[in-house]
Design an enzyme around this catalytic site. Structure first.
Site, PDB file in Angstrom:
ATOM      1  CG  ASP A  19      -2.147   0.869   1.105  1.00 45.74           C
ATOM      2  OD1 ASP A  19      -2.353   1.360   0.051  1.00 45.74           O
ATOM      3  OD2 ASP A  19      -2.836   1.055   2.163  1.00 45.74           O
ATOM      4  CG  HIS A  36       0.190   1.502  -9.422  1.00 52.78           C
ATOM      5  ND1 HIS A  36      -0.002   1.350  -7.998  1.00 52.78           N
ATOM      6  CD2 HIS A  36      -0.841   2.192  -9.722  1.00 52.78           C
ATOM      7  CE1 HIS A  36      -1.158   1.795  -7.562  1.00 52.78           C
ATOM      8  NE2 HIS A  36      -1.694   2.335  -8.795  1.00 52.78           N
ATOM      9  CG  LEU A 130      10.395 -16.078  -1.108  1.00 58.73           C
ATOM     10  CD1 LEU A 130      10.511 -16.084   0.271  1.00 58.73           C
ATOM     11  CD2 LEU A 130      10.652 -14.750  -1.828  1.00 58.73           C
TER      12      LEU A 130
END
Ligand code: FPP
Length: 241
Positions: A19, A36, A130
């Site tokens: 966010d 973004h 990951l």
């Protein structure tokens, strides 16, 4: 050192509500889309740093079922970013040995994106670094309803009996089946709400809210969140021994 002795635990699974891209751009007089782009860059770093810190699973909230209500231009831009991210992710996953999985309702996504998702998941399925989950067209309530529907179908077909429905069985019908629940939830940019993210899975997670905007969130901020987590006293509803 003394701090380490308190509790050295690194969360096995971190979930992040991404966010603050829009506010980051506004502060600089840039269009939201620039925010973004900067957020997507930050995400790449976060993946690397999380893995370096010893985190096994990372789940990122990239696009919610509610985000479609944003202006069409912005939705298109975010979808294009996700397209690019997924296209690059084949290289990215290989470079970082990352196993990528996308959660959320694919039926609402365009076919080329779904094809890229399938390709990325297939190509990275044997990587052992990951484990990255990206939530796209994801909503926690929607996920629970979809799971309930799948289970109801099984009951209707006689493959399951209502008495078979347990918490463990239910979890197997969620998008996150097979993935341990997050230990730590991070939300950037100062907001303190869940926004329909992983409602089932976050039942016992520790929450960490930071004012840092996503594009500014880096190694130091992740380390701070992990340090804060390591000092929490998790009791899962029980009492301290
Ligand atoms: C939150 O900022 C960001 C989004 C809802 C967009 C999705 C995230 C990205 C594009 C980053 C890239 C992610 C991946 C996995 C490649 P906001 O627009 O809600 O910011 P604001 O609250 O400051 O307006």
């Amino acid at each position: 050192m003394a701090e380490k002795l308190l509790n050295t635990s690194v969360p096995r699974h971190i979930a992040i509500i991404l966010d603050g891209n829009g506010r980051w751009a506004k502060k600089r007089g840039l269009p939201r889309t620039a925010g973004h782009k900067a957020g997507a860059k930050a995400v790449e770093k976060i993946c690397e740093e999380a893995y370096n810190a010893g985190v096994e699973y990372l789940t990122l909230y990239a696009f919610s079922t509610e985000n479609w209500s944003r202006p069409a231009d912005e939705v298109n831009m975010i979808m294009n970013l996700l397209r690019d991210y997924l296209s690059d992710s084949l290289n990215n996953a290989k470079k970082n040995n990352m196993k990528i999985r996308v959660i959320g309702d694919r039926s609402g996504l365009s076919k080329d994106i779904v094809d890229k998702i399938i390709e990325t998941e297939e190509a990275s399925k044997n990587y052992t670094g990951l484990k990255l989950q990206i939530a796209i067209n994801y909503g926690g309530q929607d996920e629970i309803v979809r799971a309930a529907k799948k289970i109801s179908e099984k009951v209707k077909e006689g493959e399951l009996d209502p008495s078979d429905i347990t918490k463990d069985l239910f979890e197997n019908y969620l998008d996150t089946a097979g993935i341990p629940a997050p230990d730590l939830l991070i939300r950037t940019s100062g907001e303190q709400r869940l926004s329909n993210f992983l409602l089932w899975q976050l039942a016992y997670a520790e929450f960490y809210f930071t004012d840092v905007l996503l594009p500014d969130f880096g190694k130091k901020d992740l380390a701070e969140a992990i340090k804060c987590y390591s000092q929490r006293d998790r009791r899962y509803g029980g009492v301290k021994q």
